[in-house]
Motif scaffolding. Structure first.
Motif, mmCIF file in Angstrom:
data_model
loop_
_atom_site.group_PDB
_atom_site.id
_atom_site.type_symbol
_atom_site.label_atom_id
_atom_site.label_comp_id
_atom_site.label_asym_id
_atom_site.label_seq_id
_atom_site.Cartn_x
_atom_site.Cartn_y
_atom_site.Cartn_z
ATOM 1 N N GLY A 275 -65.915 68.935 -83.089
ATOM 2 C CA GLY A 275 -66.533 68.640 -81.800
ATOM 3 C C GLY A 275 -67.414 69.781 -81.321
ATOM 4 N N LEU A 276 -66.891 71.006 -81.373
ATOM 5 C CA LEU A 276 -67.678 72.167 -80.961
ATOM 6 C C LEU A 276 -68.964 72.255 -81.779
ATOM 7 C CD1 LEU A 276 -64.875 74.915 -80.720
ATOM 8 C CD2 LEU A 276 -66.178 73.990 -78.803
ATOM 9 N N PHE B 8 -70.888 63.220 -85.363
ATOM 10 C CA PHE B 8 -70.215 64.439 -84.912
ATOM 11 C C PHE B 8 -70.125 64.471 -83.385
ATOM 12 C CE2 PHE B 8 -71.525 67.106 -88.848
ATOM 13 C CZ PHE B 8 -70.442 66.584 -89.541
ATOM 14 N N ASP B 9 -71.251 64.152 -82.737
ATOM 15 C CA ASP B 9 -71.273 64.211 -81.277
ATOM 16 C C ASP B 9 -70.263 63.238 -80.681
ATOM 17 O OD1 ASP B 9 -72.849 65.057 -78.725
ATOM 18 O OD2 ASP B 9 -72.699 62.872 -78.635
ATOM 19 N N ALA B 10 -70.120 62.070 -81.298
ATOM 20 C CA ALA B 10 -69.137 61.098 -80.799
ATOM 21 C C ALA B 10 -67.719 61.640 -80.962
ATOM 22 C CB ALA B 10 -69.295 59.763 -81.535
ATOM 23 N N ILE B 11 -67.502 62.369 -82.054
ATOM 24 C CA ILE B 11 -66.187 62.988 -82.239
ATOM 25 C C ILE B 11 -65.967 64.055 -81.158
ATOM 26 C CG2 ILE B 11 -64.795 64.423 -83.782
ATOM 27 C CD1 ILE B 11 -66.196 63.030 -86.138
ATOM 28 N N GLY B 12 -66.993 64.861 -80.923
ATOM 29 C CA GLY B 12 -66.879 65.882 -79.887
ATOM 30 C C GLY B 12 -66.588 65.275 -78.523
ATOM 31 N N VAL C 296 -60.675 63.843 -73.918
ATOM 32 C CA VAL C 296 -59.230 63.653 -73.927
ATOM 33 C C VAL C 296 -58.496 64.986 -73.684
ATOM 34 C CG1 VAL C 296 -57.408 63.250 -75.606
ATOM 35 C CG2 VAL C 296 -59.119 61.500 -75.181
ATOM 36 N N ASN C 297 -58.996 66.056 -74.319
ATOM 37 C CA ASN C 297 -58.401 67.375 -74.064
ATOM 38 C C ASN C 297 -58.543 67.781 -72.600
ATOM 39 O OD1 ASN C 297 -57.548 67.782 -76.620
ATOM 40 N ND2 ASN C 297 -59.149 69.268 -77.188
ATOM 41 N N GLY C 298 -59.698 67.479 -72.014
ATOM 42 C CA GLY C 298 -59.921 67.832 -70.609
ATOM 43 C C GLY C 298 -58.923 67.133 -69.698
ATOM 44 N N SER C 299 -58.692 65.857 -69.956
ATOM 45 C CA SER C 299 -57.724 65.116 -69.147
ATOM 46 C C SER C 299 -56.313 65.664 -69.333
ATOM 47 C CB SER C 299 -57.749 63.627 -69.518
ATOM 48 O OG SER C 299 -58.863 62.991 -68.938
ATOM 49 N N ALA C 300 -55.967 65.963 -70.588
ATOM 50 C CA ALA C 300 -54.613 66.470 -70.851
ATOM 51 C C ALA C 300 -54.404 67.811 -70.142
ATOM 52 C CB ALA C 300 -54.401 66.617 -72.356
ATOM 53 N N LYS C 301 -55.409 68.690 -70.190
ATOM 54 C CA LYS C 301 -55.265 69.981 -69.519
ATOM 55 C C LYS C 301 -55.135 69.811 -68.014
ATOM 56 C CE LYS C 301 -57.188 74.567 -68.972
ATOM 57 N NZ LYS C 301 -58.073 75.602 -69.516
ATOM 58 N N PHE D 209 -60.377 56.274 -80.038
ATOM 59 C CA PHE D 209 -60.912 55.112 -79.322
ATOM 60 C C PHE D 209 -62.292 55.436 -78.746
ATOM 61 C CE2 PHE D 209 -61.553 53.118 -75.180
ATOM 62 C CZ PHE D 209 -61.478 51.768 -75.498
ATOM 63 N N ILE D 210 -62.402 56.605 -78.071
ATOM 64 C CA ILE D 210 -63.689 56.983 -77.475
ATOM 65 C C ILE D 210 -64.759 57.089 -78.559
ATOM 66 C CG2 ILE D 210 -64.922 58.840 -76.281
ATOM 67 C CD1 ILE D 210 -62.326 59.474 -74.812
ATOM 68 N N THR D 211 -64.426 57.823 -79.617
ATOM 69 C CA THR D 211 -65.394 58.000 -80.704
ATOM 70 C C THR D 211 -65.800 56.653 -81.291
ATOM 71 O OG1 THR D 211 -64.400 60.141 -81.203
ATOM 72 C CG2 THR D 211 -65.761 59.148 -82.914
ATOM 73 N N GLY D 212 -64.815 55.796 -81.483
ATOM 74 C CA GLY D 212 -65.107 54.497 -82.070
ATOM 75 C C GLY D 212 -65.994 53.634 -81.188
#
Lengths: 209, 209, 209
Positions: B14-15, B96-100, B106-111, B186-189
């Protein structure tokens, strides 16, 4: 009690006006519904979020009172279906926006004073709270921020004056409501007067030629 | 153990994807190598930095894990020498961008949930984490943010849905990995499906005419 | 004692130069006096405010030392009445701005080290402090940030080098003044040399054709 309800109602009108102005700019720029929602949300909360980040009150109020999010989402829905009618109501939006400017600027200054900032810093933060959301809206929408332009009517100047009034009164230990509501009305009034009478700010001389 | 390595690899992808998208925009805008490095760095870290500043986790993660800086600098070097080839690989960058987008949102929400924010605020912060870097990239590059435009395929909508899934699962005490990895996928897909099928967001009606 | 006064004088020159560059851009963009004051203020304090928000030192210095606000307001007044003369003094503004870049970048790195950030993060924050205000100025003024453009002379590169010098010396426990003043002079010198000799940054190859 009555005054608290009054404050809530006035604050809501300000939020709604800013939200509508963001959603309508998105329509004018031909964005899709996501662009409308993003612009509406940023316009609604931008000034307050910048203020909260600067004074160190994180997470900012907008993230602690997330049901406020209803306001930009509702504005997006309304603008999505009824933007031709709203555009005809342009004057109403100007009035709402002037109310929002007054309420947000004065609230921003009052909060900065409560957080122990100096009077001059409190005036600055009040102005930032009032004009910050609109600046972000214009930058994201690809336009020069209205508040900077020579063809815009007085916007920041009434905010500066009104915040100075509020901060002076609070420094003199005047009650919060008495220090804020008249100053907010002053800002809204001067802004509307400026729109009506087409008052613009001073411009550097050589450019007149 | 395996899952941690997996998370690290996915996060790195993602980065790198965000870094490349920033460096390539700088090439397209004919910036010099500094413009490339600045845009790549801001695109890579912008969303996470905004998230961390808003929740009050300062200095932000990007400044605590500075070896991450290797990613935008490497992306700058790669784009500097090989941008014609990468541009031909446009599809790979989109993937790649879709993976990012999926990982960051999702990481942002979890944090945000770990920091005690409300579910709705956590969804908002996840979306901000996912789309923030790209918005800063477009503003600095002088373009209208892609996420706002009607001609862009769905980008924020899958992020909103995926973050809602993650936040719901976390609120139900589902394990972190189970709550995030499927939602990121799901988001990436959905994003890739939208690009492939040219799904765009709803547009206000009058503008159709 | 003498050195503290010297630091204050140098810092003031930097603030004034940045303030003038903001006010003059507002004149060029035909903004009114409020646009001048807003751009001058944001250019003067933008880099330092971003630095302080990122390291968590809120409210930022600019809001704690509000008499600094005199600087952008005075720059606005001067530019309002004398901008034709100042524009003829374009070279003086470039020199002042180079001094500002050196002082701010090096001070930003030193502060980040004092706040316990890692050396690499301190270099990054120094560069952000030096170039942040100018980037905000350009974005609000509707121009592509000068620091990103290929036709601009070296600006970020001397800042990166100078901040690296400062951080290295501070990591070796060199005295603050000895670690900062020469590095600031180095940045200012390289920047001016780059303007004089028209040194520009490397550009990706295919665009040469």
């Amino acid at each position: 009690m009555v005054s608290t309800v009054l404050l809530d109602v006035v604050n809501f009108v300000g939020l709604a006006a800013f939200a509508l102005s963001g959603a309508l700019m998105a329509v004018r720029r031909q964005f899709d519904v996501i662009g409308m929602a993003v612009l509406a949300t940023i316009t609604t909360f931008g000034g307050g979020v910048i203020r909260d980040v600067l004074i160190g009150d994180t997470p900012p109020e907008a993230l602690r009172n997330v049901w406020w999010l209803v306001v930009p989402l509702a504005a997006t829905a309304v603008a999505f279906f009824f933007h031709p009618q709203i555009t005809r109501l342009r004057r109403a939006v100007v009035v709402f926006d002037a109310i929002g400017l007054g309420v947000f600027a004065v609230n921003g200054s009052a909060k900065a004073m409560q957080w122990g900032l100096s009077p001059l810093a409190a005036v600055m933060l009040g102005v930032v709270t009032g004009i910050g959301g609109g600046i972000l809206r214009d930058v994201l929408g690809g336009e020069t921020p209205a508040v900077l332009r020579r063809d815009s009517q007085l916007y920041a100047i009434p905010a500066i004056l009104g915040c100075t009034i509020t901060v002076t009164l609070l420094a003199l230990d005047v009650h919060l409501l008495a220090a804020t509501l008249p100053a907010a009305a002053f800002i809204t009034g001067v802004r509307l007067l400026a729109v009506w009478r087409r008052w613009t700010g001073p411009v550097p001389r050589a450019l007149h030629g």
